[in-house]
Structure formats: C-alpha cells, structure tokens
Design an enzyme around this catalytic site. Sequence first.
Site, PDB file in Angstrom:
ATOM      1  N   CYS A 128       1.085  -0.874   0.285  1.00 19.51           N
ATOM      2  CA  CYS A 128      -0.014  -0.314   0.283  1.00 19.51           C
ATOM      3  C   CYS A 128       1.113   1.417   0.163  1.00 19.51           C
ATOM      4  O   CYS A 128       0.404   2.197  -1.261  1.00 19.51           O
ATOM      5  CB  CYS A 128      -0.616  -0.286   1.247  1.00 19.51           C
ATOM      6  N   CYS A 151      -1.819   1.902  -3.485  1.00 21.41           N
ATOM      7  CA  CYS A 151      -2.361   2.767  -3.036  1.00 21.41           C
ATOM      8  C   CYS A 151      -1.944   4.104  -2.662  1.00 21.41           C
ATOM      9  O   CYS A 151      -2.375   4.961  -4.190  1.00 21.41           O
ATOM     10  CB  CYS A 151      -3.059   2.267  -1.478  1.00 21.41           C
ATOM     11  N   LYS A 183       0.034   5.399  -6.536  1.00 19.21           N
ATOM     12  CA  LYS A 183      -1.252   5.296  -7.545  1.00 19.21           C
ATOM     13  C   LYS A 183      -1.906   6.107  -6.905  1.00 19.21           C
ATOM     14  O   LYS A 183      -1.808   7.129  -7.864  1.00 19.21           O
ATOM     15  CB  LYS A 183      -2.091   4.142  -7.444  1.00 19.21           C
ATOM     16  N   TYR A 224      -8.808  -3.340 -11.345  1.00 19.38           N
ATOM     17  CA  TYR A 224      -8.452  -2.208 -10.592  1.00 19.38           C
ATOM     18  C   TYR A 224      -7.381  -1.106 -11.566  1.00 19.38           C
ATOM     19  O   TYR A 224      -7.223  -0.040 -11.666  1.00 19.38           O
ATOM     20  CB  TYR A 224      -8.291  -2.135  -9.548  1.00 19.38           C
ATOM     21  N   GLU A 271      -6.743   2.006 -13.382  1.00 18.08           N
ATOM     22  CA  GLU A 271      -5.942   2.868 -12.525  1.00 18.08           C
ATOM     23  C   GLU A 271      -5.007   3.488 -14.068  1.00 18.08           C
ATOM     24  O   GLU A 271      -4.938   5.313 -13.176  1.00 18.08           O
ATOM     25  CB  GLU A 271      -5.837   3.264 -10.911  1.00 18.08           C
ATOM     26  N   HIS A 323     -27.862  20.725  -0.848  1.00 14.44           N
ATOM     27  CA  HIS A 323     -27.512  20.735  -2.324  1.00 14.44           C
ATOM     28  C   HIS A 323     -26.614  22.421  -2.519  1.00 14.44           C
ATOM     29  O   HIS A 323     -26.767  23.348  -1.980  1.00 14.44           O
ATOM     30  CB  HIS A 323     -29.210  21.328  -2.414  1.00 14.44           C
ATOM     31  N   GLU A 332     -27.284  14.767  -3.786  1.00 14.40           N
ATOM     32  CA  GLU A 332     -28.020  14.322  -2.654  1.00 14.40           C
ATOM     33  C   GLU A 332     -28.819  13.716  -3.413  1.00 14.40           C
ATOM     34  O   GLU A 332     -29.902  12.563  -3.364  1.00 14.40           O
ATOM     35  CB  GLU A 332     -28.700  16.136  -2.912  1.00 14.40           C
TER      36      GLU A 332
HETATM   37  P1  NDP Z   1      -7.883  -7.604 -10.594  1.00 12.33           P
HETATM   38  O1  NDP Z   1      -8.351  -8.802 -10.557  1.00 12.33           O
HETATM   39  O2  NDP Z   1      -8.911  -6.466 -10.251  1.00 12.33           O
HETATM   40  O3  NDP Z   1      -7.754  -7.865 -12.262  1.00 12.33           O
HETATM   41  C1  NDP Z   1      -7.646  -8.803 -13.141  1.00 12.33           C
HETATM   42  C2  NDP Z   1      -7.351  -7.934 -14.426  1.00 12.33           C
HETATM   43  O4  NDP Z   1      -6.406  -9.020 -15.093  1.00 12.33           O
HETATM   44  C3  NDP Z   1      -8.976  -8.445 -14.618  1.00 12.33           C
HETATM   45  O5  NDP Z   1      -9.587  -8.139 -16.162  1.00 12.33           O
HETATM   46  C4  NDP Z   1      -8.407 -10.165 -15.623  1.00 12.33           C
HETATM   47  O6  NDP Z   1      -9.866 -10.561 -16.164  1.00 12.33           O
HETATM   48  C5  NDP Z   1      -7.393 -10.096 -16.350  1.00 12.33           C
HETATM   49  N1  NDP Z   1      -7.188 -11.673 -15.752  1.00 12.33           N
HETATM   50  C6  NDP Z   1      -6.899 -12.272 -15.612  1.00 12.33           C
HETATM   51  N2  NDP Z   1      -6.201 -13.650 -15.755  1.00 12.33           N
HETATM   52  C7  NDP Z   1      -6.480 -13.070 -16.515  1.00 12.33           C
HETATM   53  C8  NDP Z   1      -6.079 -14.150 -18.102  1.00 12.33           C
HETATM   54  N3  NDP Z   1      -5.481 -15.709 -18.153  1.00 12.33           N
HETATM   55  N4  NDP Z   1      -6.224 -13.512 -19.409  1.00 12.33           N
HETATM   56  C9  NDP Z   1      -6.558 -12.581 -19.652  1.00 12.33           C
HETATM   57  N5  NDP Z   1      -6.614 -11.349 -18.586  1.00 12.33           N
HETATM   58  C10 NDP Z   1      -6.729 -12.171 -17.634  1.00 12.33           C
HETATM   59  O7  NDP Z   1      -6.230  -7.488 -10.386  1.00 12.33           O
HETATM   60  P2  NDP Z   1      -5.585  -5.811 -10.200  1.00 12.33           P
HETATM   61  O8  NDP Z   1      -4.378  -6.282 -10.567  1.00 12.33           O
HETATM   62  O9  NDP Z   1      -5.812  -5.215 -11.153  1.00 12.33           O
HETATM   63  O10 NDP Z   1      -5.598  -6.049  -9.047  1.00 12.33           O
HETATM   64  C11 NDP Z   1      -5.248  -7.051  -7.790  1.00 12.33           C
HETATM   65  C12 NDP Z   1      -6.158  -6.845  -6.500  1.00 12.33           C
HETATM   66  O11 NDP Z   1      -5.902  -5.343  -5.578  1.00 12.33           O
HETATM   67  C13 NDP Z   1      -7.631  -6.099  -6.653  1.00 12.33           C
HETATM   68  O12 NDP Z   1      -8.479  -7.248  -6.981  1.00 12.33           O
HETATM   69  C14 NDP Z   1      -8.276  -5.425  -5.244  1.00 12.33           C
HETATM   70  O13 NDP Z   1      -7.964  -6.371  -4.273  1.00 12.33           O
HETATM   71  C15 NDP Z   1      -6.740  -4.519  -5.159  1.00 12.33           C
HETATM   72  N6  NDP Z   1      -6.307  -3.392  -5.211  1.00 12.33           N
HETATM   73  C16 NDP Z   1      -7.925  -2.509  -5.057  1.00 12.33           C
HETATM   74  C17 NDP Z   1      -7.257  -1.163  -5.499  1.00 12.33           C
HETATM   75  C18 NDP Z   1      -8.412  -0.046  -4.948  1.00 12.33           C
HETATM   76  O14 NDP Z   1      -8.191  -0.724  -4.099  1.00 12.33           O
HETATM   77  N7  NDP Z   1      -8.330   0.938  -5.289  1.00 12.33           N
HETATM   78  C19 NDP Z   1      -6.507  -0.401  -6.228  1.00 12.33           C
HETATM   79  C20 NDP Z   1      -5.918  -1.510  -7.159  1.00 12.33           C
HETATM   80  C21 NDP Z   1      -5.404  -2.786  -6.824  1.00 12.33           C
HETATM   81  P3  NDP Z   1     -10.756 -11.479 -15.650  1.00 12.33           P
HETATM   82  O15 NDP Z   1     -11.842 -10.211 -15.202  1.00 12.33           O
HETATM   83  O16 NDP Z   1     -12.156 -11.450 -17.132  1.00 12.33           O
HETATM   84  O17 NDP Z   1     -11.042 -12.565 -15.488  1.00 12.33           O
END
Ligand code: NDP
Length: 451
Positions: free
Chosen positions: A43, A48, A51, A178, A182, A436, A441
């Site tokens: 983080c 976090c 970022k 996510y 971002e 408002h 709201e």
């Molecule tokens: P996510 O799980 O959010 O997204 C992963 C992405 O990769 C999805 O679009 C997924 O597609 C794709 N993917 C996974 N495997 C494959 C594959 N074999 N082929 C093609 N596409 C694939 O992971 P992130 O890495 O973005 O983030 C990890 C975690 O970290 C988040 O889930 C969240 O919990 C945390 N995080 C939180 C944030 C916040 O609170 N603002 C910011 C950043 C991270 P599909 O959906 O189709 O599986």
Amino acid sequence: MATHDYDLIVIGAGSGGVRASRISASFGAKVAIVEKDRLGGTCVIRGCVPKKLLVYGASFAHEAVDAEGFGWQIEGLMHNWGALISAKDAEISRLEGIYRKLLENAGVDLIEGKGIIIGPNEVLVNGKTLTAERILIAVGGVPSILNTKGMAENAITSNEALDLKELPEKIIIQGGGYIALEFAGIFASLGSDTHLIFRSEFPLRGFDDDVRAHIANCLTDRGVKLHPNTSITKVEKNSDKLSVSLDNNEMIDANQLLAATGRQPNTASLGLDKIGVKMGDVGQILVSENGQTSVPSIFAIGDVTDRVTLTPVAIGEGHAFADTFYGNNQRIMSHELIASAVFSQPPIACVGITEKQAIDRNISVLIFESKFKAMKNTISGRAEQSYMKLVVEHETDKVIGAHMVGPDCAEIMQGIAIAMKMGATKSDFDATVGIHPTAAEEFVTMRTPRV
Ligand code: NDP
C-alpha cells in the site's frame, strides 16, 4: 511451558503486519517484525499511496481543460513526469519514516531480512533462528504475469509503472481490473496513447453491469482506446519498441506494456509446505475466521490469505488478531459490506451487492438509478455523465447495494457504507435531506424504481 524469544513474530511490515505488531506490543506482548524490503508494504511503497498521488497529478489535466469553460485561459500547459515521480518518492520516504517511528515507539523489534518459517514456532532470518509463541504471516501479494510468449521478459507491472523514468508515448495495458483502469487513467490523462486490452466485453468483472458499461463509455470519451474481448498472444521487442500481437490478428506497437492481470499471494519462498501450512490453488494461506492456519501457532492476515485483498481489510484483520490474542478482546473482522473504489478517471465506488448478484441469489429487488450531468460539467463543456444505482431488497426495503461512477464517489460511498452497515432502508434514504447542490444528494432523491 516452552520459553521463546518473542510472544509474536510478524513476517511482513506492510499495513496489516505493522498494525498487528504495534497493537500487540501496546498490550504488553514482546514482538518482532521481519521485513526484507522497505517498510509500508504494497500500500505505502508500491500501491495505494503512490498510485493515488499519480492519480491526483494526472487529474489536473482534466481540471485545466474544464477550467476554460469557467473563463480561465490556460496556455502552454505542460507536465513534467520526472517532477511528479520525485515528489511522489519524497512523500513515500516520509511515510516510510513514520512507519519506522510507529514501530520504534511501540517497542517492536524491527529485523531487516528475509524470514523463512522453519518450524511451528521458528523463523530463520539472516542465518539466525528466532522463536515465538505465535507467528503471524502478513507478506501480502505480488503481481502475476501471464505465461504468454514474450510477456515476462518485456512487460512491466504496477511496481515498475510507478517508477518509470519517462512518461511512455504509447502504452498497452493488459487487464480490465482495478490496476488496469487506474493506470489507464493516469497515463491517458498525462498524454500517453493508452490502449486497454481485456478479455471480456466490459472492464471490471464482478462490478455492477451498468457500472461496467458506463465506465467503458467514460474511458473512451477520455481518450483510452478499449480493446474488449481481446487477448494478447505474443510480445516481441523490436529495437526500442514492443510489438504486441492480439488474438484478432491485429498487432500494436508501444513503448511500454503493463501487465495488470491480477496479484498472487506471496507465499513462494516462506517454507510453508515443509511445515504443513495448508495452502489453496493460487498459493493462498487457508485460515479460519480468526486467521489461524492448519498449524495452530501460525496465523495469517491480509492479501496472503486472498480473501478480500484491500489494505483496510488487512489492517482490520491485524487489529482483530492483536485484540484477540493480546488484548483480552476476542473478535473477528467482519468481511460484510466493505466499500471499495477504483481510482480511475472518473472514479468508481460501491458497497454491497450488484443487481446481478441479487438476481443470482433469488433476492427480489427494486432498482433505483440516476444518470446525470454534474453541475460542473454544464459549463465546463465536458459531456461526461455520472451514474448512481441503489439495489433495494423488495421484502425488507433494505438498501443492499450502492454503486456510483463519477467525481468524488469514493468520498460519498464511505458515508453510504455506514448507513448500510446500520441496516438503512430506502425509506431512511428518502427521509434524509440532501445537501444542495451536490451530486451526493441524488442518493437521497431517487424516488421511482426502474421498471
Ligand atoms: P483484478 O483482479 O482487479 O483484475 C485482473 C484483470 O486481469 C481482470 O480484468 C482479469 O480478467 C484479467 N485477467 C486475469 N487472468 C487473465 C488471463 N488469463 N487472461 C486475460 N486476462 C486475465 O486485479 P488487479 O491486478 O487489477 O488488482 C489486484 C487486486 O488488488 C484487486 O482485485 C484489488 O483487490 C486490489 N487493488 C485495489 C485497489 C483499490 O482499492 N483502489 C487498487 C488496486 C488493486 P477477468 O476479469 O476476465 O478475469
């Protein structure tokens, strides 16, 4: 009774590990925390915080454009990527210093080195064996890169994306989660030609379908080039460019390729298999509600357990662990109704369940929604609309899902989460007087359910 060097050894000084160690120490436990990298974990150092600083930095680009509608004349607008990265680095170093001080002040021994668990009560660090009554694993996760040809050698992850020496002229981001959204917002706002490649029809699988469709439109309008239903088949490096082949037979060249295809528990070299700590398919540590693993003296919290991979959850689990075992206050961190936000541009925030989840669970629901142009956009000239949705259980009138895409939604959603945690009904929302003029709201003025 066996005597140990410590009551508790925590492995991993990220948000969860630091919270667990200093609260345990404040109750009088003798605690050591082992960390092989910088203090603060994902983080603070690689997630976090840096970022969000880059998101702030990038968002001024839109503000500057919007300002013109309000009479500002902004000429020669330029951004210095290096200056943003240096300012971000300085802030991260300051925060790391605060983490160090917090541990010192709590009387926690910081041991810098890699911890390997060699027994139910033994941790090997820097060639020395330390013992503890309990061991808490809080080592988080690491980015996972797909096995596609050329990907591992040529792609960067979010770790490197936060430290690039130059803003890429053109960047391809793989993934629709996510991290992908971002970084798409950061790079596109700052002027990179940004391509998002994801395998489903809309980004953010698991989010409400209307939210997913809405953010896809917003991203396109803000200049991100979306490639839905698409996967990468091969990556090649040609002089200073990357050539990325897609499964629709297209090929795109870019200066950088960011793999944002999820994160995996960081359990690879902890020695867990040798001592019988049970792990799941993706290497996550399997735990009971209070964080206990299959070895009774060993516990785990946060992303390494792959339950809800969010910083405040790791902190909550770490605090509950300390209260339970050292504070004479046995409790479990609730994983219900956790609000979260994606800091894309515009951002997305939600709490509770989606419309589809309600249908899948056979819950009869009423849907209230609003799509509107924020007041600022009336004269900024930006066509973008905000979107809000409430999912209300028909039988009880309880609000069981709230979703928003639009400026300030993360700030708004925190208050909605409190109301929902208290069991607020739609009638409670209706009885609340709006502030408002605000976007917020709208959440208390949606009167007619969607038919
Ligand atoms: P996510 O799980 O959010 O997204 C992963 C992405 O990769 C999805 O679009 C997924 O597609 C794709 N993917 C996974 N495997 C494959 C594959 N074999 N082929 C093609 N596409 C694939 O992971 P992130 O890495 O973005 O983030 C990890 C975690 O970290 C988040 O889930 C969240 O919990 C945390 N995080 C939180 C944030 C916040 O609170 N603002 C910011 C950043 C991270 P599909 O959906 O189709 O599986």
